[in-house]
Design a protein around this motif. Structure first.
Motif, PDB file in Angstrom:
ATOM      1  N   ASP B 188      -9.735 -12.797  16.696  1.00 22.08           N
ATOM      2  CA  ASP B 188      -9.403 -13.475  15.448  1.00 22.08           C
ATOM      3  C   ASP B 188     -10.065 -14.851  15.414  1.00 22.08           C
ATOM      4  O   ASP B 188      -9.781 -15.692  16.253  1.00 22.08           O
ATOM      5  CB  ASP B 188      -7.877 -13.614  15.371  1.00 22.08           C
ATOM      6  CG  ASP B 188      -7.421 -14.024  13.997  1.00 22.08           C
ATOM      7  OD1 ASP B 188      -8.276 -14.524  13.237  1.00 22.08           O
ATOM      8  OD2 ASP B 188      -6.242 -13.851  13.686  1.00 22.08           O
ATOM      9  N   ALA B 190      -9.443 -17.201  13.632  1.00 22.11           N
ATOM     10  CA  ALA B 190      -8.448 -18.250  13.391  1.00 22.11           C
ATOM     11  C   ALA B 190      -7.983 -18.899  14.692  1.00 22.11           C
ATOM     12  O   ALA B 190      -7.508 -20.029  14.683  1.00 22.11           O
ATOM     13  CB  ALA B 190      -7.251 -17.685  12.640  1.00 22.11           C
ATOM     14  N   GLN B 191      -8.130 -18.178  15.817  1.00 21.43           N
ATOM     15  CA  GLN B 191      -7.747 -18.782  17.097  1.00 21.43           C
ATOM     16  C   GLN B 191      -8.621 -19.994  17.397  1.00 21.43           C
ATOM     17  O   GLN B 191      -8.133 -21.034  17.827  1.00 21.43           O
ATOM     18  CB  GLN B 191      -7.894 -17.743  18.217  1.00 21.43           C
ATOM     19  CG  GLN B 191      -6.785 -16.716  18.232  1.00 21.43           C
ATOM     20  CD  GLN B 191      -5.615 -17.163  19.076  1.00 21.43           C
ATOM     21  OE1 GLN B 191      -5.738 -17.409  20.258  1.00 21.43           O
ATOM     22  NE2 GLN B 191      -4.470 -17.296  18.446  1.00 21.43           N
ATOM     23  N   GLU B 193     -10.213 -21.679  15.148  1.00 19.24           N
ATOM     24  CA  GLU B 193      -9.897 -22.683  14.129  1.00 19.24           C
ATOM     25  C   GLU B 193      -8.639 -23.458  14.510  1.00 19.24           C
ATOM     26  O   GLU B 193      -8.564 -24.670  14.301  1.00 19.24           O
ATOM     27  CB  GLU B 193      -9.709 -21.997  12.771  1.00 19.24           C
ATOM     28  CG  GLU B 193     -11.005 -21.456  12.213  1.00 19.24           C
ATOM     29  CD  GLU B 193     -10.812 -20.676  10.926  1.00 19.24           C
ATOM     30  OE1 GLU B 193     -11.825 -20.295  10.339  1.00 19.24           O
ATOM     31  OE2 GLU B 193      -9.657 -20.462  10.514  1.00 19.24           O
ATOM     32  N   ALA B 194      -7.666 -22.752  15.084  1.00 17.74           N
ATOM     33  CA  ALA B 194      -6.447 -23.424  15.519  1.00 17.74           C
ATOM     34  C   ALA B 194      -6.783 -24.491  16.550  1.00 17.74           C
ATOM     35  O   ALA B 194      -6.266 -25.609  16.511  1.00 17.74           O
ATOM     36  CB  ALA B 194      -5.454 -22.413  16.082  1.00 17.74           C
ATOM     37  N   ALA B 195      -7.685 -24.143  17.487  1.00 12.50           N
ATOM     38  CA  ALA B 195      -8.092 -25.112  18.504  1.00 12.50           C
ATOM     39  C   ALA B 195      -8.811 -26.297  17.855  1.00 12.50           C
ATOM     40  O   ALA B 195      -8.601 -27.444  18.233  1.00 12.50           O
ATOM     41  CB  ALA B 195      -8.987 -24.443  19.532  1.00 12.50           C
ATOM     42  N   ARG B 196      -9.636 -25.990  16.838  1.00 12.98           N
ATOM     43  CA  ARG B 196     -10.368 -27.067  16.166  1.00 12.98           C
ATOM     44  C   ARG B 196      -9.398 -28.025  15.482  1.00 12.98           C
ATOM     45  O   ARG B 196      -9.599 -29.231  15.473  1.00 12.98           O
ATOM     46  CB  ARG B 196     -11.316 -26.471  15.115  1.00 12.98           C
ATOM     47  CG  ARG B 196     -12.324 -25.508  15.700  1.00 12.98           C
ATOM     48  CD  ARG B 196     -13.696 -26.098  15.814  1.00 12.98           C
ATOM     49  NE  ARG B 196     -14.319 -26.292  14.528  1.00 12.98           N
ATOM     50  CZ  ARG B 196     -15.072 -27.344  14.228  1.00 12.98           C
ATOM     51  NH1 ARG B 196     -15.240 -28.285  15.102  1.00 12.98           N
ATOM     52  NH2 ARG B 196     -15.631 -27.443  13.049  1.00 12.98           N
ATOM     53  N   MET B 197      -8.329 -27.464  14.905  1.00 17.90           N
ATOM     54  CA  MET B 197      -7.360 -28.314  14.223  1.00 17.90           C
ATOM     55  C   MET B 197      -6.615 -29.204  15.199  1.00 17.90           C
ATOM     56  O   MET B 197      -6.012 -30.180  14.813  1.00 17.90           O
ATOM     57  CB  MET B 197      -6.337 -27.456  13.463  1.00 17.90           C
ATOM     58  CG  MET B 197      -6.875 -26.711  12.267  1.00 17.90           C
ATOM     59  SD  MET B 197      -8.070 -27.641  11.315  1.00 17.90           S
ATOM     60  CE  MET B 197      -7.084 -29.020  10.786  1.00 17.90           C
ATOM     61  N   LEU B 198      -6.614 -28.815  16.467  1.00 10.66           N
ATOM     62  CA  LEU B 198      -5.922 -29.626  17.468  1.00 10.66           C
ATOM     63  C   LEU B 198      -6.890 -30.603  18.119  1.00 10.66           C
ATOM     64  O   LEU B 198      -6.568 -31.238  19.113  1.00 10.66           O
ATOM     65  CB  LEU B 198      -5.282 -28.720  18.519  1.00 10.66           C
ATOM     66  CG  LEU B 198      -4.167 -27.832  17.971  1.00 10.66           C
ATOM     67  CD1 LEU B 198      -3.801 -26.756  18.962  1.00 10.66           C
ATOM     68  CD2 LEU B 198      -2.954 -28.674  17.628  1.00 10.66           C
ATOM     69  N   GLY B 199      -8.101 -30.697  17.578  1.00  9.80           N
ATOM     70  CA  GLY B 199      -9.025 -31.715  18.051  1.00  9.80           C
ATOM     71  C   GLY B 199     -10.126 -31.216  18.962  1.00  9.80           C
ATOM     72  O   GLY B 199     -10.835 -32.015  19.561  1.00  9.80           O
ATOM     73  N   ALA B 200     -10.280 -29.889  19.109  1.00 12.65           N
ATOM     74  CA  ALA B 200     -11.336 -29.369  19.973  1.00 12.65           C
ATOM     75  C   ALA B 200     -12.629 -29.257  19.167  1.00 12.65           C
ATOM     76  O   ALA B 200     -12.626 -28.768  18.043  1.00 12.65           O
ATOM     77  CB  ALA B 200     -10.940 -28.009  20.527  1.00 12.65           C
ATOM     78  N   SER B 201     -13.742 -29.681  19.768  1.00 12.06           N
ATOM     79  CA  SER B 201     -15.031 -29.514  19.103  1.00 12.06           C
ATOM     80  C   SER B 201     -15.369 -28.025  19.095  1.00 12.06           C
ATOM     81  O   SER B 201     -14.719 -27.224  19.756  1.00 12.06           O
ATOM     82  CB  SER B 201     -16.111 -30.291  19.851  1.00 12.06           C
ATOM     83  OG  SER B 201     -16.311 -29.717  21.115  1.00 12.06           O
ATOM     84  N   ARG B 208     -12.575 -22.988  25.488  1.00 16.94           N
ATOM     85  CA  ARG B 208     -11.165 -22.956  25.888  1.00 16.94           C
ATOM     86  C   ARG B 208     -10.423 -21.755  25.317  1.00 16.94           C
ATOM     87  O   ARG B 208      -9.395 -21.367  25.832  1.00 16.94           O
ATOM     88  CB  ARG B 208     -10.457 -24.209  25.396  1.00 16.94           C
ATOM     89  CG  ARG B 208     -11.124 -25.471  25.820  1.00 16.94           C
ATOM     90  CD  ARG B 208     -10.245 -26.206  26.772  1.00 16.94           C
ATOM     91  NE  ARG B 208     -10.872 -27.456  27.156  1.00 16.94           N
ATOM     92  CZ  ARG B 208     -10.798 -27.941  28.375  1.00 16.94           C
ATOM     93  NH1 ARG B 208     -10.137 -27.282  29.296  1.00 16.94           N
ATOM     94  NH2 ARG B 208     -11.366 -29.076  28.664  1.00 16.94           N
ATOM     95  N   VAL B 209     -10.903 -21.218  24.218  1.00 16.41           N
ATOM     96  CA  VAL B 209     -10.139 -20.148  23.562  1.00 16.41           C
ATOM     97  C   VAL B 209     -10.888 -18.816  23.620  1.00 16.41           C
ATOM     98  O   VAL B 209     -10.360 -17.815  24.080  1.00 16.41           O
ATOM     99  CB  VAL B 209      -9.833 -20.518  22.095  1.00 16.41           C
ATOM    100  CG1 VAL B 209      -9.139 -19.368  21.399  1.00 16.41           C
ATOM    101  CG2 VAL B 209      -8.971 -21.775  22.055  1.00 16.41           C
ATOM    102  N   ARG B 294      -5.120 -11.388  20.210  1.00 15.61           N
ATOM    103  CA  ARG B 294      -4.974 -11.171  18.773  1.00 15.61           C
ATOM    104  C   ARG B 294      -6.221 -10.461  18.288  1.00 15.61           C
ATOM    105  O   ARG B 294      -7.298 -11.027  18.258  1.00 15.61           O
ATOM    106  CB  ARG B 294      -4.837 -12.496  18.050  1.00 15.61           C
ATOM    107  CG  ARG B 294      -3.679 -13.343  18.521  1.00 15.61           C
ATOM    108  CD  ARG B 294      -3.595 -14.553  17.637  1.00 15.61           C
ATOM    109  NE  ARG B 294      -3.420 -14.118  16.258  1.00 15.61           N
ATOM    110  CZ  ARG B 294      -2.246 -13.974  15.690  1.00 15.61           C
ATOM    111  NH1 ARG B 294      -1.161 -14.197  16.369  1.00 15.61           N
ATOM    112  NH2 ARG B 294      -2.155 -13.598  14.439  1.00 15.61           N
TER     113      ARG B 294
END
Lengths: 366, 572
Positions: B188, B190-191, B193-201, B208-209, B294
């Motif tokens: 997915d 979105a996984q 994207e979730a990391a990006r929203m938490l500040g990951a480049s 990491r994901v 996912r």
């Protein structure tokens, strides 16, 4: 405090609110300026304008496909704009990548990382922001405490219930201290009782933390319970914006009224304090503009009484907990919905008289 | 789930001794499983375990005594140690190189949407099912004496180890693209994207994901590539020359040229041990990759290339595919037309006559032989592999099941030479006297095809929602009707894909067939090898022409498969 958008969006806001709008424009944490997103030939966001002030909780409400999620993704930087601007604290975000915008997004299906435990999920954001280990651990413990899962650090994500996942996702989104927290259908997958409890908890929590929140949902109950201000979206534009009470009290148009669940809407011509309809003359509030219009009759505005001028047959009754919904077939005009207390409810097949309460009759623009 | 099952089991055993129906059901289920496993087990016992055991015994058991000292002798031999060393390091180097070249390809084929994607995905799979001999000859035509690079740049690589490594990458590119890409397409987005929203480049989010999620499948693909290159035979035969020899080639040499059966037996055991370790690691990696991820519909994750970086990546991958896969195949085709008297069909015409004297039949007839054998092998592999998969899906864990699963994979890593020679010496007396039977060839080919059938069928069968079976049962369908009305329609596509793979792999089987094919009835790859082994432009040209024919048959069956494949899932 309003979106300066389509012509009718501010139609029903009162004067003090207009003053608030001017103030909000100066301190807007988030501003969307004619934001446009197209997927091929389809325009998902259509020159949308929206402001969110600091510490404000704004809920975007709309049917599926109205562009709600795209709005959040555009603010987050996950979906590029085709035109217009996204400003955070007055700064254009065009060239700012998603991870540098300092906004948080709680995904509709949470998107917890299955290969990490709860602590690893919540600590992910602080780690990306290079917080020292000790500070990170403190933050994780603090947030899990805050969402009511103090001992869940080492639990695997797969073992969490739906409500617990939602709490962990919230803790994870809050952990990097985003200046704006966005929630995509935050309670969508939970069952009703849990939803009703959590929405109260969320509002209290955001109030305590002073979080600025932009949430989207299709559930009006959720939006009304959570938001300082609701924004109704339709086909990528704002249909109406205002406090939950304002929107409920004065739906800006027929689309909004129907989305809020009001179905008794008919053509009318207003003269003085009466409106000519198929049911006969109905009273309207004083000061209503004369001429043809659409008329919304709320169920609470349909009063059952022996002396009512309009004779109706009871077609169906639906028990709704606190009250009973009654469906009526009048001697003339389309079906009516009424709402009355359980002990007053007529039986199916009975004939009743109906009167109208001008307080619950709303004139909609044509 | 297991807790649920336990609770259910306890509930079924009510205190008043009404345990019988539940116990009977459990017994019946175990009985069904045993019945399903019976044919595959019998098949593997008779046509795999028995021949391999026979040849090992022949080597190490003499005059009523076991000569286990031979193991130490062979292991101490400097020449053998050199072979072992080369086998290991070339496999490791080939695996690393394959991952390096193919991982970007896995991403591009999984996530980018570009015209011709399906066709190209089928094309990159062609080398994998090509007989190694043909792959080897393609590279000989490209890199060897008077080859493409020789005549163009004066560069010859057939004398070095590079040709072997490049050929291995050519051969195994699809393994990585399919195993890793298949999963990558279903992760997915979105996984990240979730990391990006938490500040990951972008890079950090991938590292990491996505990478941890892909890790086990990368490991599984790497181990498969390692297994295939560790046991490499045809490529080394053609490109290795006298300098380079793998364990598999050495087994062939000791068996067929030196006739030193004891040494061959020890080497076989050595290879067996190595393969068992690799397969155990592979099984572990596969189980890890089936952990809770996912997964979404791959059709939703692919997008048109955006930005300079993605376009560069796509261009790079297309260039690699063109150079590494299309060019060798193209050179092969070109060579088949490049007659001494200019471009023409002379080599193809020569396939129709027996004048060459290489065979007692016209080379052209080997096409018919190969198709016939491969068709029969496919039927056998489908029956054996299908039953095995059906048995395995009825229980997803347990050591016994895992062991059975590994057993089915073993033929992939066992020396085909051992199997072929084992067939010859083991299946020559009643009740299994198949010495002169044409059936030997399809049986050996089915042995190689079966693992592919299982690998394709198992994930699809496991994905059939148990509730569908329950719904059908509640509506009054007997287990047999449930299978016919619910499961079969859902997996029929997978059956077709499995059949296609088994067919293509059988078509290209060389190591075992070369031993057991009768001289007057050779298969196509065997004919290619024989033609290559003879001097003269006509023989060489005919080899190229035959290889081209084989390639076209393989490519056609793969294209049919690609049009059947909708989800891109499964392990192949």
């Amino acid at each position: 405090m309003t979106a300066h958008s389509t012509a009718n969006s501010t139609a029903h806001t009162t004067a003090p609110e207009e003053a608030g709008a001017a103030k909000a424009a100066d301190t807007a944490l988030l501003r969307l300026d004619a934001a446009t997103v197209r997927f091929g030939a389809r325009t998902v966001l259509d020159a949308l304008d929206l402001d969110v002030a600091e510490h404000e909780i704004v809920c975007v409400l709309g049917p599926s496909g109205s562009g709600k999620s795209t709005l959040l993704r555009a603010v987050a930087g996950l979906t590029p704009l085709d035109a217009g601007r996204v400003l955070l604290d007055g700064a254009d975000q065009r060239d700012v990548p998603a991870h540098r915008r300092g906004v948080g997004l709680m995904f509709q299906d949470h998107q917890l990382f299955p290969q990490r435990d709860v602590g690893g999920n919540v600590g992910f954001g602080p780690r990306m922001h290079k917080a020292p280990r000790e500070q990170r651990q403190r933050r994780v413990a603090e947030l899990l405490d805050l969402v009511g899962l103090p001992d869940a650090q080492a639990r695997a994500v797969a073992t969490l219930s739906g409500g617990e996942q939602q709490r962990v996702a919230l803790a994870r989104a809050l952990a990097p201290e985003p200046r704006l927290l966005m929630l995509d259908e935050p309670l969508g997958q939970l069952d009703r009782s849990l939803r009703e409890r959590l929405v109260v908890e969320l509002r209290q929590l955001f109030g305590r933390l002073g979080t600025t929140v932009l949430a989207v949902t299709h559930d009006q109950g959720e939006a009304f319970a959570l938001a300082d201000r609701v924004v109704l979206m339709r086909d990528g534009t704002v249909a109406q914006s205002g406090t939950p009470y304002e929107v409920w009290q004065h739906p800006a148009d027929e689309f909004v009224a129907r989305f809020l669940g009001f179905d008794t809407i008919a053509d009318a011509v207003v003269t003085g304090t009466a409106a000519a309809t198929e049911w006969g003359p109905l009273p309207v509030p004083e000061g209503t503009a004369e001429g043809p219009c659409r008329l919304l009759v709320r169920p609470t505005g349909v009063v059952l009484s022996a002396g009512g001028a309009l004779r109706c047959e009871v077609v169906a009754r639906t028990f709704r907990g606190g009250h009973v919904g009654v469906r009526l077939r009048p001697e003339r005009g389309p079906l009516l919905e009424a709402e009355c207390a359980l002990r007053d409810a007529p039986r199916e097949g009975e004939t009743v008289g109906v009167g109208f309460d001008p307080g619950d009759i709303v004139v909609l623009p044509r | 789930m297991s807790a649920l099952r336990t609770a259910y089991g306890r509930g079924a055993r009510t205190p008043r001794g009404t345990a019988h129906p539940a116990a009977a059901a459990v017994r019946r289920r175990a009985g069904v499983r045993a019945a399903l496993m019976a044919l595959p087990l019998l098949f593997f016992a008779a046509f795999f375990a028995y021949p391999v055991a026979a040849i090992v015994t022949r080597g190490l058991h003499e005059g009523g005594n076991w000569h286990l000292g031979r193991i130490a002798d062979v292991a101490g031999d400097a020449g053998i140690r050199h072979v072992l060393w080369f086998t290991c390091w070339q496999a490791a180097a080939s695996t690393a190189l394959t991952l390096l070249v193919a991982l970007p390809g896995a991403y591009v084929f999984a996530r980018l949407d570009f015209p011709g994607r399906r066709l190209l995905r089928a094309v990159v799979t062609v080398p994998f099912v090509l007989p190694t001999v043909v792959a080897g000859s393609a590279f000989l035509a490209l890199l060897g004496r008077d080859g493409f690079t020789d005549s163009l740049f004066g560069v010859r690589l057939d004398t070095g180890v590079w040709a072997i490594l490049i050929a291995h990458v050519f051969f195994n590119y699809a393994v990585v693209v399919r195993t890793v890409g298949g999963l990558w397409a279903q992760l997915d987005p979105a996984q990240e994207e979730a990391a990006r929203m938490l500040g990951a480049s972008r890079l950090a989010a991938w590292r990491r994901v996505t990478l941890p999620a892909l890790g086990p499948s990368v490991a599984a693909a790497a181990l498969m590539v390692f297994l295939f290159t560790f046991t490499s035979f045809g490529v080394i035969q053609v490109l290795g020359g006298p300098m380079y020899s793998t364990l598999e080639v050495e087994i062939y040499r000791q068996t067929a040229e030196v006739f030193d059966l004891p040494t061959a037996a020890v080497l076989t055991l050595l290879q067996f041990a190595a393969v068992a370790v690799i397969l155990a690691l592979h099984g572990w990696a596969v189980r890890r990759s089936q952990s809770a991820l996912r997964l979404v519909d791959p059709a939703l994750t692919a997008h048109r290339p955006r930005g300079a970086a993605e376009r560069t990546l796509l261009g790079g991958v297309l260039a690699v595919v063109a150079l590494l896969i299309l060019l060798p195949l193209g050179v092969l085709v070109a060579r088949s037309f490049d007659t001494p008297s200019g471009y023409g069909l002379a080599f193809y015409r020569a396939l129709g006559s027996t004048d060459g004297g290489t065979f007692s039949v016209a080379p052209w007839q080997t096409v018919g032989n190969s198709l016939r054998f491969a068709a029969i092998a496919t039927v056998i592999a489908l029956a054996v592999g299908g039953l095995a998969a059906a048995a395995l899906v009825r229980r997803s864990s347990g050591r016994l099941v895992r062991g059975f699963d590994a057993l089915l994979m073993l033929p992939l890593g066992t020396s085909a030479v051992t199997v072929g020679f084992g067939f010859l010496i083991a299946l020559d007396k009643p009740p299994l006297d198949l010495r002169d039977s044409w059936l030997l060839v399809p049986l050996a080919q089915a042995l190689v095809g079966t693992p592919f059938v299982v690998r394709v069928m198992l994930p699809v069968l496991r994905a059939v929602d148990e509730r569908l079976r329950e719904a059908a049962a509640v509506l009054g369908a007997s287990p047999w009707r449930v299978w016919r009305e619910v499961e079969l329609p859902l997996v029929s596509r997978a059956v077709a894909i499995a059949a296609g793979f088994a067919f293509a792999v059988s078509l290209g089987e060389f190591g075992a067939t070369v031993f057991i094919a009768r001289p007057d009835d050779p298969t196509l790859p065997v004919a290619v090898a024989r033609l290559l082994g003879r001097a003269g432009a006509l023989n060489y040209g005919q080899a190229m022409a035959l290889s081209t024919v084989l390639m076209l048959v393989c490519a056609a069956s793969l294209l049919v498969l690609e049009s059947l494949r909708t989800t891109g899932s499964g392990e192949l």
